[in-house]
Design a protein around this motif. Structure first.
Motif, mmCIF file in Angstrom:
data_model
loop_
_atom_site.group_PDB
_atom_site.id
_atom_site.type_symbol
_atom_site.label_atom_id
_atom_site.label_comp_id
_atom_site.label_asym_id
_atom_site.label_seq_id
_atom_site.Cartn_x
_atom_site.Cartn_y
_atom_site.Cartn_z
ATOM 1 N N THR A 242 2.050 11.357 9.322
ATOM 2 C CA THR A 242 3.387 11.400 9.915
ATOM 3 C C THR A 242 3.377 11.661 11.413
ATOM 4 O O THR A 242 4.442 11.833 12.011
ATOM 5 C CB THR A 242 4.239 12.501 9.242
ATOM 6 O OG1 THR A 242 3.540 13.753 9.349
ATOM 7 C CG2 THR A 242 4.496 12.181 7.790
ATOM 8 N N PHE A 284 6.450 11.928 -3.324
ATOM 9 C CA PHE A 284 7.139 10.704 -2.924
ATOM 10 C C PHE A 284 6.990 9.572 -3.939
ATOM 11 O O PHE A 284 7.633 8.531 -3.805
ATOM 12 C CB PHE A 284 6.618 10.223 -1.566
ATOM 13 C CG PHE A 284 6.899 11.185 -0.447
ATOM 14 C CD1 PHE A 284 8.183 11.330 0.059
ATOM 15 C CD2 PHE A 284 5.885 11.976 0.081
ATOM 16 C CE1 PHE A 284 8.450 12.221 1.080
ATOM 17 C CE2 PHE A 284 6.137 12.873 1.111
ATOM 18 C CZ PHE A 284 7.422 13.004 1.600
ATOM 19 N N THR A 325 13.137 12.872 0.090
ATOM 20 C CA THR A 325 13.569 11.472 0.126
ATOM 21 C C THR A 325 14.745 11.281 1.080
ATOM 22 O O THR A 325 15.103 10.148 1.400
ATOM 23 C CB THR A 325 13.960 10.975 -1.271
ATOM 24 O OG1 THR A 325 15.038 11.773 -1.781
ATOM 25 C CG2 THR A 325 12.775 11.066 -2.225
ATOM 26 N N PRO A 431 7.051 3.088 11.458
ATOM 27 C CA PRO A 431 7.237 4.519 11.177
ATOM 28 C C PRO A 431 8.237 5.183 12.107
ATOM 29 O O PRO A 431 8.921 6.139 11.719
ATOM 30 C CB PRO A 431 5.829 5.100 11.373
ATOM 31 C CG PRO A 431 4.904 3.964 11.181
ATOM 32 C CD PRO A 431 5.629 2.756 11.682
ATOM 33 N N LEU A 435 10.154 8.084 9.935
ATOM 34 C CA LEU A 435 9.153 8.965 9.342
ATOM 35 C C LEU A 435 7.987 9.211 10.292
ATOM 36 O O LEU A 435 6.853 8.801 10.044
ATOM 37 C CB LEU A 435 8.662 8.363 8.027
ATOM 38 C CG LEU A 435 9.731 8.218 6.942
ATOM 39 C CD1 LEU A 435 9.200 7.458 5.748
ATOM 40 C CD2 LEU A 435 10.270 9.577 6.515
ATOM 41 N N ALA A 482 7.043 0.430 0.665
ATOM 42 C CA ALA A 482 8.242 1.268 0.569
ATOM 43 C C ALA A 482 8.776 1.369 -0.847
ATOM 44 O O ALA A 482 9.198 2.447 -1.295
ATOM 45 C CB ALA A 482 9.326 0.725 1.494
ATOM 46 N N THR A 485 7.820 4.017 -3.400
ATOM 47 C CA THR A 485 8.215 5.402 -3.176
ATOM 48 C C THR A 485 9.596 5.689 -3.762
ATOM 49 O O THR A 485 10.398 4.779 -4.009
ATOM 50 C CB THR A 485 8.259 5.725 -1.673
ATOM 51 O OG1 THR A 485 9.402 5.065 -1.084
ATOM 52 C CG2 THR A 485 6.999 5.266 -0.973
ATOM 53 N N ILE A 487 11.786 7.164 -2.035
ATOM 54 C CA ILE A 487 12.719 6.984 -0.913
ATOM 55 C C ILE A 487 13.564 5.736 -1.128
ATOM 56 O O ILE A 487 14.770 5.722 -0.858
ATOM 57 C CB ILE A 487 11.945 6.886 0.416
ATOM 58 C CG1 ILE A 487 11.241 8.205 0.720
ATOM 59 C CG2 ILE A 487 12.867 6.492 1.567
ATOM 60 C CD1 ILE A 487 10.294 8.140 1.902
ATOM 61 N N TYR A 494 18.101 6.482 5.534
ATOM 62 C CA TYR A 494 16.763 5.895 5.464
ATOM 63 C C TYR A 494 16.798 4.474 4.897
ATOM 64 O O TYR A 494 15.915 3.669 5.183
ATOM 65 C CB TYR A 494 15.856 6.739 4.578
ATOM 66 C CG TYR A 494 15.255 7.962 5.237
ATOM 67 C CD1 TYR A 494 15.551 8.315 6.549
ATOM 68 C CD2 TYR A 494 14.364 8.757 4.544
ATOM 69 C CE1 TYR A 494 14.991 9.429 7.134
ATOM 70 C CE2 TYR A 494 13.785 9.883 5.124
ATOM 71 C CZ TYR A 494 14.107 10.215 6.420
ATOM 72 O OH TYR A 494 13.534 11.314 7.008
ATOM 73 N N VAL A 506 14.445 0.019 3.025
ATOM 74 C CA VAL A 506 13.891 1.219 3.640
ATOM 75 C C VAL A 506 13.592 0.881 5.100
ATOM 76 O O VAL A 506 12.847 -0.055 5.390
ATOM 77 C CB VAL A 506 12.620 1.688 2.908
ATOM 78 C CG1 VAL A 506 11.992 2.873 3.651
ATOM 79 C CG2 VAL A 506 12.941 2.085 1.471
ATOM 80 N N SER A 508 12.087 2.617 7.502
ATOM 81 C CA SER A 508 10.838 3.074 8.102
ATOM 82 C C SER A 508 9.634 2.596 7.301
ATOM 83 O O SER A 508 9.664 2.569 6.063
ATOM 84 C CB SER A 508 10.828 4.602 8.169
ATOM 85 O OG SER A 508 9.656 5.060 8.810
ATOM 86 N N THR A 510 6.414 3.119 5.425
ATOM 87 C CA THR A 510 6.016 4.310 4.676
ATOM 88 C C THR A 510 4.518 4.361 4.393
ATOM 89 O O THR A 510 4.058 5.212 3.636
ATOM 90 C CB THR A 510 6.782 4.385 3.335
ATOM 91 O OG1 THR A 510 6.496 3.190 2.581
ATOM 92 C CG2 THR A 510 8.278 4.505 3.551
#
Length: 542
Positions: A242, A284, A325, A431, A435, A482, A485, A487, A494, A506, A508, A510
């Motif tokens: 991250t 996740f 999430t 990212p 994230l 993505a 996950t 998320i 997000y 999503v 971002s 991941t």
């Protein structure tokens, strides 16, 4: 504003300042512009009460120059907006950037001239700029959702969005104040103003998992400690998951329940985002792990609130969504603010706000809350919003905003098919859209852009654009990563679900910051196979 450029940078936040510096060092004729009256980006606009870092200050920094890094000393682990803004001024001044920036200048249109292979850009100040490259450093959370409720303009008091909080602040002492929204921003506002207002009414739609912040002051010993780690941080941070200094290091299945609990307790006590970003990556992907960690956080929150009514309104329930999430906020006595006699939490989950009246906020059941000031912490059109609010026209008259209204797509989160010589940072499918420790990711993206521009020019070409196949390849990889996950299964900014009509994806990447960096580097090292370069001759003049 110069009329003819090699490159125009839009925005002078973390990304824009460094991009301007790099391209200028390469010898390009480059200029930056910003709608704000000074540098700072996020840290110019978000000056609401309580605004502060939730990345540790010593990692939310540029790591390309040790002297620049060591020349600034932070006062605490998580400094507030005024100190951060001063740091941004320090960067601009140390690198002598202001001479190449036009402030209070908003880009209104950018149109690609296919015959010339260049962009024609216009500003609200009447400037017309001819430039080879445009680099959008407009921010991932810089398009505030300001018009959220019917009749907002009828309110007779003051109404502000946190992302456009006035420079001089607001006089809230002794006032009846409403805060709408309890995401990371709303939480910072609520905990800060609760002691000074006469009455604080908080409208809560989605309860948030929160983590307590530990924010020690920094003196000479702490400054010596982190400044001495420059080489270590520069080497390690860009390759973590991250972009923080810590990384996932525990495997859920290998530990007993007692061992898991001990680790969660230890990391929770750290007072940082470590529980989210460096505990168990399985949270996740695995719903059972997610639920166990979520219940751990809920338990901590319930113990602080005690009041069953407040717990019902403020603590997420099993089945709502999993810890991590959504964006995880750090807070300081946020939950305790609701225990004050002058603070009321109002759930609008099943009884939404339907209108802003001259006297206050009206709910669906007819209840009206009379207030003097409304602070809207209602979020942003994330990732795509800032660039989409500029009238950007690529090849064949294609509009960027219309493209993104149909489908949120980019190539590496750095360029968009159909828009040659247009680069972007903090955009969807990278990212940096959400994230990441932002300076880590924005440094990487601006460095890649500078390299790409240099490589394009060195090859004798003046136009670069993603191929359609290259963009398809990146979108496919992004989605596969993505969609594995939890998320992807959660409604939040997000996934763009906070903006009506926005295509769901999503936003971002991941797959991890280090992985993303490696993939971007490989594309450049291999000669940009996802892109096409060409040379467009300038049209002859009579």
């Amino acid at each position: 504003m110069p009329a003819n450029l090699d490159a125009l940078v839009i925005g002078t936040g973390v990304a824009g300042l460094y991009e301007l510096h790099q391209l200028r060092e390469m010898g390009l004729k480059v200029h930056a512009c910003d709608a704000a009256s000074d540098v700072g980006g996020t840290w110019y606009w978000n000056r609401y009460p309580g605004a502060k870092f939730d990345s540790e200050a010593y990692i939310y920094q540029y790591l390309f120059d040790e002297k620049l890094y060591a020349g600034w000393t932070w006062s605490e682990r998580f400094p507030g907006q005024p100190e951060i803004e001063r740091w941004m001024h320090y960067i601009a001044d140390m690198l002598d950037l202001r001479r190449d920036i036009s402030f209070s200048t908003k880009i209104t249109t950018a149109t690609f001239n296919e015959s010339a292979g260049r962009w024609r850009v216009e500003t609200d100040q009447g400037d017309v700029i001819d430039t080879q490259f445009v680099i959008g450093c407009t921010g991932m959370l810089s398009a505030p959702l300001t018009d959220r409720f019917p009749s907002q303009s009828s309110f007779k008091g003051q109404i502000v969005h946190t992302g456009r909080y006035p420079k001089g602040g607001l006089d809230l002492e002794g006032k009846r104040v409403a805060v709408i929204g309890t995401g990371a921003t709303g939480i910072q506002v609520i905990q800060t103003i609760a002691p000074i207002v006469d009455k604080l009414t908080v409208f809560v739609r989605t309860p948030q998992y929160v983590l307590p912040m530990k924010n020690p002051k920094y003196g000479p010993d702490e400054a010596h400690w982190y400044k001495g780690r420059f080489d270590e941080l520069k080497t390690n941070i860009p390759h973590t998951f991250t972009g923080f200094e810590y990384d996932f290091q525990h495997t859920w299945a290998n530990l007993s329940p007692a061992e898991r609990r001990a680790i969660l307790e230890e990391i929770h006590a750290d007072g940082s985002l470590k529980l989210w970003l460096a505990s168990f990556a399985e949270m996740f992907f695995d719903e059972a792990v997610s639920e166990e960690i979520s219940e751990f956080v809920r338990e901590k929150m319930r113990a602080r609130l005690k009041d069953p009514r407040l717990i019902e309104i403020l603590v997420p329930k099993k089945g709502d969504y999993g810890f991590g999430t959504h964006r995880v906020p750090l807070e300081t006595q946020y939950l305790e603010a609701y225990l004050r006699d002058n603070v009321e939490a109002v759930s609008v989950r099943g009884n939404p706000i339907v209108e802003i009246l001259p006297e206050g906020v009206k709910l669906e059941d007819g209840t009206v809350y009379e207030v003097d000031t409304i602070i809207m912490a209602v979020g942003f059109d994330a990732g795509s919003g800032a660039l989409a609010r500029i009238d950007i026209t690529g090849r064949d008259g294609v509009k960027l905003a219309e493209e993104w209204r149909q489908d949120i797509r980019t190539t590496l989160g750095l360029m968009k098919f159909g828009f040659p010589n247009l680069f972007m940072t903090g955009a969807p499918l990278a990212p940096s859209a959400a994230l990441c420790n932002m300076t880590t990711c924005l440094q990487q993206q601006t460095e890649w852009i500078a390299r790409c521009i240099g490589d394009t020019r060195a090859s004798g070409n003046n136009v670069i654009e993603p191929t359609e196949a290259g963009e398809d390849e990146w979108v496919r990889h992004h989605d596969e990563t993505a969609n594995a996950t939890l998320i992807a299964k959660t409604n939040s900014w997000y996934t763009g679900s906070n903006v009506p009509g926005k295509p769901r994806r999503v936003l971002s990447y991941t797959g991890g910051v280090g992985t993303y960096r490696a993939k971007c580097d490989a594309v450049a090292d291999e000669g940009y196979p996802m892109f096409t370069m060409s040379k467009v001759a300038a049209p002859q003049t009579a």
